[in-house]
Scaffold this motif. Structure first.
Motif, PDB file in Angstrom:
ATOM      1  N   ARG A  86      48.964  28.433  33.397  1.00 49.38           N
ATOM      2  CA  ARG A  86      49.585  29.766  33.275  1.00 49.38           C
ATOM      3  C   ARG A  86      49.612  30.239  31.822  1.00 49.38           C
ATOM      4  O   ARG A  86      49.264  31.391  31.522  1.00 49.38           O
ATOM      5  CB  ARG A  86      51.017  29.700  33.813  1.00 49.38           C
ATOM      6  N   ASP A  87      50.014  29.365  30.914  1.00 49.31           N
ATOM      7  CA  ASP A  87      50.199  29.761  29.523  1.00 49.31           C
ATOM      8  C   ASP A  87      48.885  29.951  28.776  1.00 49.31           C
ATOM      9  O   ASP A  87      48.880  30.479  27.659  1.00 49.31           O
ATOM     10  CB  ASP A  87      51.064  28.729  28.802  1.00 49.31           C
ATOM     11  N   ALA A  88      47.775  29.533  29.379  1.00 47.26           N
ATOM     12  CA  ALA A  88      46.464  29.791  28.773  1.00 47.26           C
ATOM     13  C   ALA A  88      46.017  31.234  28.992  1.00 47.26           C
ATOM     14  O   ALA A  88      45.015  31.667  28.423  1.00 47.26           O
ATOM     15  CB  ALA A  88      45.425  28.838  29.351  1.00 47.26           C
ATOM     16  N   VAL A  89      46.772  31.979  29.813  1.00 51.88           N
ATOM     17  CA  VAL A  89      46.462  33.373  30.122  1.00 51.88           C
ATOM     18  C   VAL A  89      47.461  34.255  29.386  1.00 51.88           C
ATOM     19  O   VAL A  89      48.644  33.914  29.298  1.00 51.88           O
ATOM     20  CB  VAL A  89      46.550  33.622  31.645  1.00 51.88           C
ATOM     21  N   PRO A  90      47.023  35.388  28.825  1.00 47.52           N
ATOM     22  CA  PRO A  90      47.954  36.280  28.115  1.00 47.52           C
ATOM     23  C   PRO A  90      49.173  36.644  28.959  1.00 47.52           C
ATOM     24  O   PRO A  90      49.074  36.865  30.169  1.00 47.52           O
ATOM     25  CB  PRO A  90      47.100  37.514  27.812  1.00 47.52           C
ATOM     26  N   ALA A  91      50.329  36.708  28.311  1.00 53.14           N
ATOM     27  CA  ALA A  91      51.590  36.919  29.012  1.00 53.14           C
ATOM     28  C   ALA A  91      51.624  38.224  29.785  1.00 53.14           C
ATOM     29  O   ALA A  91      52.323  38.329  30.797  1.00 53.14           O
ATOM     30  CB  ALA A  91      52.748  36.874  28.017  1.00 53.14           C
ATOM     31  N   GLN A  92      50.898  39.229  29.326  1.00 53.07           N
ATOM     32  CA  GLN A  92      50.933  40.532  29.986  1.00 53.07           C
ATOM     33  C   GLN A  92      50.069  40.590  31.240  1.00 53.07           C
ATOM     34  O   GLN A  92      50.167  41.544  32.011  1.00 53.07           O
ATOM     35  CB  GLN A  92      50.514  41.646  29.014  1.00 53.07           C
ATOM     36  N   ASP A  93      49.226  39.589  31.472  1.00 58.27           N
ATOM     37  CA  ASP A  93      48.322  39.603  32.621  1.00 58.27           C
ATOM     38  C   ASP A  93      48.941  38.781  33.760  1.00 58.27           C
ATOM     39  O   ASP A  93      48.553  37.652  34.032  1.00 58.27           O
ATOM     40  CB  ASP A  93      46.956  39.036  32.230  1.00 58.27           C
ATOM     41  N   THR A  94      49.889  39.391  34.430  1.00 56.65           N
ATOM     42  CA  THR A  94      50.655  38.681  35.457  1.00 56.65           C
ATOM     43  C   THR A  94      49.770  38.188  36.592  1.00 56.65           C
ATOM     44  O   THR A  94      49.929  37.063  37.084  1.00 56.65           O
ATOM     45  CB  THR A  94      51.758  39.590  36.007  1.00 56.65           C
ATOM     46  N   ALA A  95      48.845  39.022  37.039  1.00 57.56           N
ATOM     47  CA  ALA A  95      47.986  38.637  38.164  1.00 57.56           C
ATOM     48  C   ALA A  95      47.162  37.396  37.815  1.00 57.56           C
ATOM     49  O   ALA A  95      47.078  36.448  38.606  1.00 57.56           O
ATOM     50  CB  ALA A  95      47.065  39.795  38.544  1.00 57.56           C
ATOM     51  N   ALA A  96      46.560  37.391  36.637  1.00 56.25           N
ATOM     52  CA  ALA A  96      45.731  36.259  36.236  1.00 56.25           C
ATOM     53  C   ALA A  96      46.578  35.005  36.015  1.00 56.25           C
ATOM     54  O   ALA A  96      46.139  33.889  36.299  1.00 56.25           O
ATOM     55  CB  ALA A  96      44.940  36.598  34.975  1.00 56.25           C
ATOM     56  N   ARG A  97      47.789  35.175  35.516  1.00 55.61           N
ATOM     57  CA  ARG A  97      48.672  34.024  35.314  1.00 55.61           C
ATOM     58  C   ARG A  97      49.072  33.408  36.659  1.00 55.61           C
ATOM     59  O   ARG A  97      49.114  32.188  36.810  1.00 55.61           O
ATOM     60  CB  ARG A  97      49.921  34.445  34.526  1.00 55.61           C
ATOM     61  N   LEU A  98      49.338  34.262  37.639  1.00 58.18           N
ATOM     62  CA  LEU A  98      49.687  33.764  38.965  1.00 58.18           C
ATOM     63  C   LEU A  98      48.511  33.019  39.589  1.00 58.18           C
ATOM     64  O   LEU A  98      48.676  31.939  40.166  1.00 58.18           O
ATOM     65  CB  LEU A  98      50.126  34.930  39.846  1.00 58.18           C
ATOM     66  N   LEU A  99      47.324  33.594  39.467  1.00 56.61           N
ATOM     67  CA  LEU A  99      46.131  32.934  40.000  1.00 56.61           C
ATOM     68  C   LEU A  99      45.871  31.609  39.281  1.00 56.61           C
ATOM     69  O   LEU A  99      45.482  30.616  39.908  1.00 56.61           O
ATOM     70  CB  LEU A  99      44.921  33.843  39.871  1.00 56.61           C
ATOM     71  N   ALA A 100      46.072  31.590  37.969  1.00 56.40           N
ATOM     72  CA  ALA A 100      45.852  30.358  37.200  1.00 56.40           C
ATOM     73  C   ALA A 100      46.819  29.269  37.666  1.00 56.40           C
ATOM     74  O   ALA A 100      46.429  28.103  37.827  1.00 56.40           O
ATOM     75  CB  ALA A 100      46.036  30.631  35.711  1.00 56.40           C
ATOM     76  N   TRP A 101      48.064  29.639  37.886  1.00 52.34           N
ATOM     77  CA  TRP A 101      49.061  28.681  38.387  1.00 52.34           C
ATOM     78  C   TRP A 101      48.625  28.130  39.743  1.00 52.34           C
ATOM     79  O   TRP A 101      48.641  26.929  39.985  1.00 52.34           O
ATOM     80  CB  TRP A 101      50.411  29.382  38.495  1.00 52.34           C
ATOM     81  N   ALA A 102      48.238  29.047  40.640  1.00 54.81           N
ATOM     82  CA  ALA A 102      47.864  28.651  41.992  1.00 54.81           C
ATOM     83  C   ALA A 102      46.638  27.739  42.006  1.00 54.81           C
ATOM     84  O   ALA A 102      46.603  26.719  42.714  1.00 54.81           O
ATOM     85  CB  ALA A 102      47.602  29.893  42.841  1.00 54.81           C
ATOM     86  N   GLU A 103      45.618  28.090  41.233  1.00 54.52           N
ATOM     87  CA  GLU A 103      44.402  27.281  41.193  1.00 54.52           C
ATOM     88  C   GLU A 103      44.686  25.912  40.576  1.00 54.52           C
ATOM     89  O   GLU A 103      44.139  24.888  41.011  1.00 54.52           O
ATOM     90  CB  GLU A 103      43.308  28.007  40.413  1.00 54.52           C
ATOM     91  N   ALA A 104      45.545  25.881  39.563  1.00 54.69           N
ATOM     92  CA  ALA A 104      45.892  24.605  38.935  1.00 54.69           C
ATOM     93  C   ALA A 104      46.680  23.724  39.899  1.00 54.69           C
ATOM     94  O   ALA A 104      46.503  22.502  39.924  1.00 54.69           O
ATOM     95  CB  ALA A 104      46.699  24.846  37.663  1.00 54.69           C
TER      96      ALA A 104
END
Length: 247
Positions: A88-106
């Motif tokens: 999650r933290d590897a994705v910019p804080a403002q990109d909520t959708a990408a952070r959620l996807l990153a969490w889910a894939e991880a």
């Protein structure tokens, strides 16, 4: 020549290193025994036999089997929390959708790489195991809950009024979940906690089916099924999916 103090310190360091290596091996063998024979296969005597040690020597590392199980759960859950937070933290804080996807894939990637650990935390109870007061891994559990709720909070302004036919109250939730939400997000309404549980359920459900082999005869592309579900999850929050094409 070394003086006696230096030699003693080196000896202590060597003993500590060997003890840490043996403890790690005990945990590794325990997870392997679970993979081969289920959760009730984890016994200190079986581990001692596998490692060529006496049962008494094993008790020098873990006083009881339950102590070992608690340590395993704490380590495994902590590893999971580290993995999803880092993604999650590897994705910019403002990109909520990408952070959620990153969490889910991880989450899925960790579970597939550590199926015994996943089963220990989320699946098969170890027969007779007594969970210590406060839980086996309260800090890791808090981090996982807070992470999901934080993603919900970031998406909240993008979301239409949720579940208009359901009214949520703080008393509908376990105090531990409410406490995780209150930590930094005191104004988040109870409906957001419900959404967090629903998000977690959608992530966990397909991963659990895959880890336990239930998708094996249904699809050759469980990764695509999972990603499609996660993209649908993102768009259900009113967010723009960063990559709608299945991988």
């Amino acid at each position: 020549m070394d003086d006696s103090g230096t030699a003693e310190r080196r000896g202590g360091t060597r003993r500590a290193r060997l003890r840490a290596e043996t403890s790690a091996e005990i945990k590794s063998v325990a997870l392997r025994l679970m993979a081969e024979g289920g959760p009730d296969a984890i016994t200190l005597r079986a581990i001692a036999r596998e490692m060529g040690m006496t049962a008494g020597a094993i008790y020098g590392y873990y006083a009881t089997r339950d102590d070992l199980i608690t340590t395993l759960i704490r380590d495994v859950y902590g590893s999971l929390a580290d993995t999803v937070e880092a993604a999650r933290d590897a994705v910019p804080a403002q990109d909520t959708a990408a952070r959620l996807l990153a969490w889910a894939e991880a989450f899925r990637g960790w579970a597939l790489a550590n199926p015994e650990g996943f089963r220990l935390v989320y699946g098969d109870p170890v027969p007779g195991y007594q969970v210590p007061e406060g839980g086996a891994a309260p800090e890791a559990e808090r981090r996982a809950c807070a992470g999901i709720i934080g993603l919900v909070a970031a998406a909240w302004n993008h979301t239409e009024p949720l579940e208009p036919h359901v009214t949520w109250d703080p008393s509908d939730f376990d105090p531990h979940l409410a406490d995780a939400a209150a930590d930094g997000l005191p104004d988040l309404p109870p409906a957001a906690l419900a959404l967090g549980l629903r998000l977690w359920g959608r992530m966990h459900g397909l991963v659990s089916l895959e880890v336990y082999g239930h998708l094996r005869t249904q699809t050759r592309a469980p990764d695509k099924v999972y990603r499609a579900e996660m993209l649908a999850l993102v768009t259900s929050l009113g967010l723009d999916a960063p990559d709608a094409a299945p991988r």
